[in-house]
Design a protein around this motif. Structure first.
Motif, PDB file in Angstrom:
ATOM      1  N   SER A  94       0.838  -1.214   0.000  1.00  0.00           N
ATOM      2  CA  SER A  94       0.000   0.000   0.000  1.00  0.00           C
ATOM      3  C   SER A  94       0.865   1.253   0.000  1.00  0.00           C
ATOM      4  O   SER A  94       0.406   2.326  -0.356  1.00  0.00           O
ATOM      5  CB  SER A  94      -0.936   0.006   1.205  1.00  0.00           C
ATOM      6  N   SER A  95       2.144   1.110   0.436  1.00  0.00           N
ATOM      7  CA  SER A  95       3.008   2.296   0.424  1.00  0.00           C
ATOM      8  C   SER A  95       4.458   1.906   0.212  1.00  0.00           C
ATOM      9  O   SER A  95       4.865   0.783   0.561  1.00  0.00           O
ATOM     10  CB  SER A  95       2.859   3.084   1.724  1.00  0.00           C
ATOM     11  N   LEU A  96       5.201   2.830  -0.346  1.00  0.00           N
ATOM     12  CA  LEU A  96       6.626   2.591  -0.609  1.00  0.00           C
ATOM     13  C   LEU A  96       7.406   3.861  -0.299  1.00  0.00           C
ATOM     14  O   LEU A  96       7.116   4.929  -0.835  1.00  0.00           O
ATOM     15  CB  LEU A  96       6.834   2.201  -2.087  1.00  0.00           C
ATOM     16  N   LEU A  97       8.398   3.707   0.583  1.00  0.00           N
ATOM     17  CA  LEU A  97       9.275   4.832   0.935  1.00  0.00           C
ATOM     18  C   LEU A  97      10.625   4.611   0.269  1.00  0.00           C
ATOM     19  O   LEU A  97      11.186   3.505   0.330  1.00  0.00           O
ATOM     20  CB  LEU A  97       9.513   4.886   2.450  1.00  0.00           C
ATOM     21  N   ILE A  98      11.150   5.659  -0.344  1.00  0.00           N
ATOM     22  CA  ILE A  98      12.443   5.597  -1.027  1.00  0.00           C
ATOM     23  C   ILE A  98      13.275   6.772  -0.525  1.00  0.00           C
ATOM     24  O   ILE A  98      12.735   7.858  -0.295  1.00  0.00           O
ATOM     25  CB  ILE A  98      12.247   5.682  -2.564  1.00  0.00           C
ATOM     26  N   SER A  99      14.569   6.555  -0.353  1.00  0.00           N
ATOM     27  CA  SER A  99      15.409   7.648   0.119  1.00  0.00           C
ATOM     28  C   SER A  99      15.627   8.667  -1.015  1.00  0.00           C
ATOM     29  O   SER A  99      15.810   8.280  -2.164  1.00  0.00           O
ATOM     30  CB  SER A  99      16.745   7.082   0.593  1.00  0.00           C
ATOM     31  N   ALA A 100      15.620   9.952  -0.653  1.00  0.00           N
ATOM     32  CA  ALA A 100      15.781  11.000  -1.678  1.00  0.00           C
ATOM     33  C   ALA A 100      17.258  11.236  -1.995  1.00  0.00           C
ATOM     34  O   ALA A 100      17.753  12.363  -2.007  1.00  0.00           O
ATOM     35  CB  ALA A 100      15.115  12.288  -1.210  1.00  0.00           C
ATOM     36  N   THR A 101      17.978  10.135  -2.255  1.00  0.00           N
ATOM     37  CA  THR A 101      19.348  10.259  -2.761  1.00  0.00           C
ATOM     38  C   THR A 101      19.254  10.609  -4.237  1.00  0.00           C
ATOM     39  O   THR A 101      18.164  10.605  -4.817  1.00  0.00           O
ATOM     40  CB  THR A 101      20.095   8.925  -2.619  1.00  0.00           C
ATOM     41  N   GLU A 102      20.391  10.824  -4.901  1.00  0.00           N
ATOM     42  CA  GLU A 102      20.284  11.150  -6.339  1.00  0.00           C
ATOM     43  C   GLU A 102      19.689   9.965  -7.108  1.00  0.00           C
ATOM     44  O   GLU A 102      18.971  10.162  -8.089  1.00  0.00           O
ATOM     45  CB  GLU A 102      21.615  11.614  -6.943  1.00  0.00           C
ATOM     46  N   CYS A 113       5.072   6.984 -11.909  1.00  0.00           N
ATOM     47  CA  CYS A 113       4.433   7.203 -13.207  1.00  0.00           C
ATOM     48  C   CYS A 113       3.890   5.877 -13.749  1.00  0.00           C
ATOM     49  O   CYS A 113       2.767   5.819 -14.252  1.00  0.00           O
ATOM     50  CB  CYS A 113       5.492   7.795 -14.129  1.00  0.00           C
ATOM     51  N   ARG A 114       4.659   4.808 -13.607  1.00  0.00           N
ATOM     52  CA  ARG A 114       4.186   3.501 -14.104  1.00  0.00           C
ATOM     53  C   ARG A 114       2.905   3.056 -13.410  1.00  0.00           C
ATOM     54  O   ARG A 114       2.087   2.367 -13.988  1.00  0.00           O
ATOM     55  CB  ARG A 114       5.250   2.434 -13.869  1.00  0.00           C
ATOM     56  N   PHE A 115       2.762   3.425 -12.132  1.00  0.00           N
ATOM     57  CA  PHE A 115       1.594   2.972 -11.371  1.00  0.00           C
ATOM     58  C   PHE A 115       0.516   4.060 -11.297  1.00  0.00           C
ATOM     59  O   PHE A 115      -0.441   3.928 -10.548  1.00  0.00           O
ATOM     60  CB  PHE A 115       2.019   2.501  -9.969  1.00  0.00           C
ATOM     61  N   HIS A 116       0.710   5.145 -12.067  1.00  0.00           N
ATOM     62  CA  HIS A 116      -0.257   6.259 -12.091  1.00  0.00           C
ATOM     63  C   HIS A 116      -0.608   6.694 -10.674  1.00  0.00           C
ATOM     64  O   HIS A 116      -1.774   6.911 -10.337  1.00  0.00           O
ATOM     65  CB  HIS A 116      -1.530   5.866 -12.844  1.00  0.00           C
ATOM     66  N   THR A 117       0.413   6.751  -9.832  1.00  0.00           N
ATOM     67  CA  THR A 117       0.165   7.121  -8.443  1.00  0.00           C
ATOM     68  C   THR A 117       0.918   8.398  -8.097  1.00  0.00           C
ATOM     69  O   THR A 117       1.753   8.865  -8.877  1.00  0.00           O
ATOM     70  CB  THR A 117       0.565   5.963  -7.494  1.00  0.00           C
ATOM     71  N   GLY A 118       0.609   8.954  -6.926  1.00  0.00           N
ATOM     72  CA  GLY A 118       1.261  10.189  -6.518  1.00  0.00           C
ATOM     73  C   GLY A 118       2.615   9.932  -5.886  1.00  0.00           C
ATOM     74  O   GLY A 118       2.913   8.824  -5.431  1.00  0.00           O
ATOM     75  N   LEU A 119       3.445  10.964  -5.879  1.00  0.00           N
ATOM     76  CA  LEU A 119       4.751  10.867  -5.228  1.00  0.00           C
ATOM     77  C   LEU A 119       4.980  12.175  -4.481  1.00  0.00           C
ATOM     78  O   LEU A 119       4.913  13.244  -5.081  1.00  0.00           O
ATOM     79  CB  LEU A 119       5.852  10.678  -6.280  1.00  0.00           C
ATOM     80  N   THR A 120       5.223  12.091  -3.177  1.00  0.00           N
ATOM     81  CA  THR A 120       5.577  13.295  -2.421  1.00  0.00           C
ATOM     82  C   THR A 120       7.089  13.257  -2.220  1.00  0.00           C
ATOM     83  O   THR A 120       7.606  12.343  -1.579  1.00  0.00           O
ATOM     84  CB  THR A 120       4.851  13.332  -1.058  1.00  0.00           C
ATOM     85  N   ALA A 121       7.768  14.244  -2.802  1.00  0.00           N
ATOM     86  CA  ALA A 121       9.235  14.209  -2.801  1.00  0.00           C
ATOM     87  C   ALA A 121       9.787  14.935  -1.584  1.00  0.00           C
ATOM     88  O   ALA A 121       9.196  15.892  -1.096  1.00  0.00           O
ATOM     89  CB  ALA A 121       9.752  14.859  -4.074  1.00  0.00           C
ATOM     90  N   ASP A 122      10.932  14.428  -1.083  1.00  0.00           N
ATOM     91  CA  ASP A 122      11.727  15.155  -0.096  1.00  0.00           C
ATOM     92  C   ASP A 122      11.019  15.364   1.245  1.00  0.00           C
ATOM     93  O   ASP A 122      11.086  16.451   1.826  1.00  0.00           O
ATOM     94  CB  ASP A 122      12.080  16.533  -0.674  1.00  0.00           C
ATOM     95  N   HIS A 154      -6.326   7.988  -3.385  1.00  0.00           N
ATOM     96  CA  HIS A 154      -6.934   6.789  -3.963  1.00  0.00           C
ATOM     97  C   HIS A 154      -5.929   5.784  -4.547  1.00  0.00           C
ATOM     98  O   HIS A 154      -6.087   4.591  -4.377  1.00  0.00           O
ATOM     99  CB  HIS A 154      -7.937   7.193  -5.049  1.00  0.00           C
ATOM    100  N   GLN A 155      -4.928   6.307  -5.252  1.00  0.00           N
ATOM    101  CA  GLN A 155      -4.037   5.383  -5.958  1.00  0.00           C
ATOM    102  C   GLN A 155      -3.111   4.665  -4.974  1.00  0.00           C
ATOM    103  O   GLN A 155      -2.732   5.223  -3.958  1.00  0.00           O
ATOM    104  CB  GLN A 155      -3.188   6.147  -6.982  1.00  0.00           C
ATOM    105  N   ARG A 156      -2.727   3.461  -5.295  1.00  0.00           N
ATOM    106  CA  ARG A 156      -1.767   2.707  -4.492  1.00  0.00           C
ATOM    107  C   ARG A 156      -0.759   2.060  -5.428  1.00  0.00           C
ATOM    108  O   ARG A 156      -1.123   1.675  -6.542  1.00  0.00           O
ATOM    109  CB  ARG A 156      -2.470   1.632  -3.656  1.00  0.00           C
ATOM    110  N   PRO A 157       0.509   1.930  -5.010  1.00  0.00           N
ATOM    111  CA  PRO A 157       1.034   2.325  -3.709  1.00  0.00           C
ATOM    112  C   PRO A 157       1.149   3.844  -3.597  1.00  0.00           C
ATOM    113  O   PRO A 157       1.402   4.522  -4.584  1.00  0.00           O
ATOM    114  CB  PRO A 157       2.428   1.688  -3.689  1.00  0.00           C
ATOM    115  N   GLN A 158       0.954   4.334  -2.359  1.00  0.00           N
ATOM    116  CA  GLN A 158       1.260   5.733  -2.096  1.00  0.00           C
ATOM    117  C   GLN A 158       2.785   5.792  -1.936  1.00  0.00           C
ATOM    118  O   GLN A 158       3.388   4.938  -1.287  1.00  0.00           O
ATOM    119  CB  GLN A 158       0.518   6.226  -0.855  1.00  0.00           C
ATOM    120  N   MET A 159       3.391   6.778  -2.581  1.00  0.00           N
ATOM    121  CA  MET A 159       4.858   6.785  -2.608  1.00  0.00           C
ATOM    122  C   MET A 159       5.427   8.123  -2.147  1.00  0.00           C
ATOM    123  O   MET A 159       4.841   9.170  -2.396  1.00  0.00           O
ATOM    124  CB  MET A 159       5.351   6.527  -4.043  1.00  0.00           C
ATOM    125  N   GLY A 160       6.592   8.058  -1.505  1.00  0.00           N
ATOM    126  CA  GLY A 160       7.272   9.288  -1.117  1.00  0.00           C
ATOM    127  C   GLY A 160       8.761   9.056  -1.019  1.00  0.00           C
ATOM    128  O   GLY A 160       9.214   7.927  -0.796  1.00  0.00           O
TER     129      GLY A 160
END
Ligand code: FAD
Length: 330
Positions: A94-102, A113-122, A154-160
């Motif tokens: 349902s969610s994926l956290l990624i480190s904001a490295t380069e 973009c592939r999952f048509h979901t949102g991404l909150t950066a940084d 609504h979209q999943r996974p929610q990503m940041g």
């Protein structure tokens, strides 16, 4: 194979700097998992990553999905996107956290973009809404002048992506139980349009603030690249490293890797010495984790003095040589 965790963090184990940033993510992710009463999964990606997988368990992961393959020994955008897309499609977190490295900043938008979901950066703060599932992603907005909290309804996974250095690694518990799940069936992209011919590193690329107790930072008040060399001398005399404001980086006095602040590094030294730095809100965003801040500035009204534990009102071009003299006599 059943994977019960719906909250995932990605740990890119291609080099120590990326592995550390990924392991750090387990701190906010463990809190999210506890708040929502869910288990937590780490996806460890690299080549020969057994040790990192064990560390992930000790730092709070309940399940570790291991993508271990020579193709993941170095970061390559499409190869990583291909494998992770398959993993997300197959196990539907349902969610994926990624480190904001380069690398994370390159990877996360492509996946979203592939999952048509949102991404909150940084992001710099995370929590869970009352529904126990939706993440409240908080990040600086409008040039750092306010904090915006964003939800993916609504979209999943929610990503940041989460800024490296904002969270500290938990204390590892080697006795902690967790399941390590190798995923040997992960697809490897064989016909990538991108081929890496050679990797070149630029000036300062290898630099990191990680684990540095003393940072001496210089800003536009140092007035020229030649005079900025005083910052290097003071850092060396104190056994520290050099940081800089964006102003100094823009002038080309020091490589970008040394920039501290909202669009640079978040640092947590024991001592942070700001020389000729005004203390703009975007700079302060990077130093809130410093134990002690010392400011040298000729303007007694400079905002840096509002956060400094100790302040010297004076000309840094005179004060630093005096300090160097005093240190050389010790
Ligand atoms: P200035 O603001 O020009 O300050 C120079 C200071 O030096 C002044 O306080 C002056 O009194 C003092 N001074 C002058 N001469 C002397 C002397 N001889 N001795 C002692 N003191 C002296 N900035 C960052 O630093 N990091 C970031 O990551 C960052 N990200 C940003 C992101 C966004 C979206 C935006 C909009 C801005 C960002 N900035 C960032 C820029 C930030 O707003 C400031 O412009 C920048 O920090 C100013 O750098 P400075 O303090 O070196 O220069």
């Amino acid at each position: 194979m059943t994977i019960t965790s719906k909250i995932w963090v990605l740990i890119e184990a291609t080099a120590p700097v990326f592995t550390r940033a990924g392991l750090e993510l387990l701190t906010p992710a463990r809190d999210l998992a506890d708040q929502s009463g869910q288990p937590l999964a780490a996806v460890v990606m690299g080549c020969h990553v057994e040790e990192t997988a064990r560390q992930a368990v000790a730092l709070g992961a309940d399940e570790v999905l291991v993508l271990d393959h020579p193709a993941f020994a170095q970061y390559e955008t499409m190869c990583f996107v291909h494998a992770l897309s398959w993993l997300l499609e197959t196990y539907r977190p349902s969610s994926l956290l990624i480190s904001a490295t380069e690398h994370g900043r390159d990877l996360a938008p492509r996946l979203a973009c592939r999952f048509h979901t949102g991404l909150t950066a940084d992001c710099t703060q995370l929590s869970i809404r009352e529904d126990g599932e939706t993440i409240l992603w908080t990040r600086p907005a409008l040039g750092g002048n306010l904090m915006a909290t964003i939800v993916c309804e609504h979209q999943r996974p929610q990503m940041g992506t989460v800024r490296p250095g904002v969270f500290t690694q938990r204390t590892p518990d080697p006795q902690r139980a967790g399941t390590i799940l190798p995923i040997p069936q992960v697809p490897i992209l064989l016909n990538s349009k991108v081929q890496t011919l050679q990797r070149l590193t630029g000036e300062g690329d290898a630099f990191t603030f990680d684990g540095k107790d003393v940072i001496v930072s210089g800003g536009l008040g140092m007035q020229s690249k030649e005079q900025f060399s005083l910052i290097w001398q003071l850092a060396q005399a104190l056994g520290g490293v050099v940081g800089a404001s964006r102003g100094a980086v823009h002038e080309g006095w020091v490589p970008y890797a040394h920039q501290v602040g909202q669009s640079g590094a978040t640092v947590r030294p024991k001592v942070y010495i700001a020389c000729g730095i005004s203390g703009a809100v975007q700079h302060l965003a990077g130093i809130s984790g410093a134990d002690t801040v010392i400011a040298i500035n000729s303007d007694p009204d400079a905002p840096i003095f509002q956060v400094a534990d100790y302040g010297i009102v004076g000309d840094a071009l005179q004060v630093i040589p005096d300090l160097l003299d005093a240190l050389s006599q010790q």
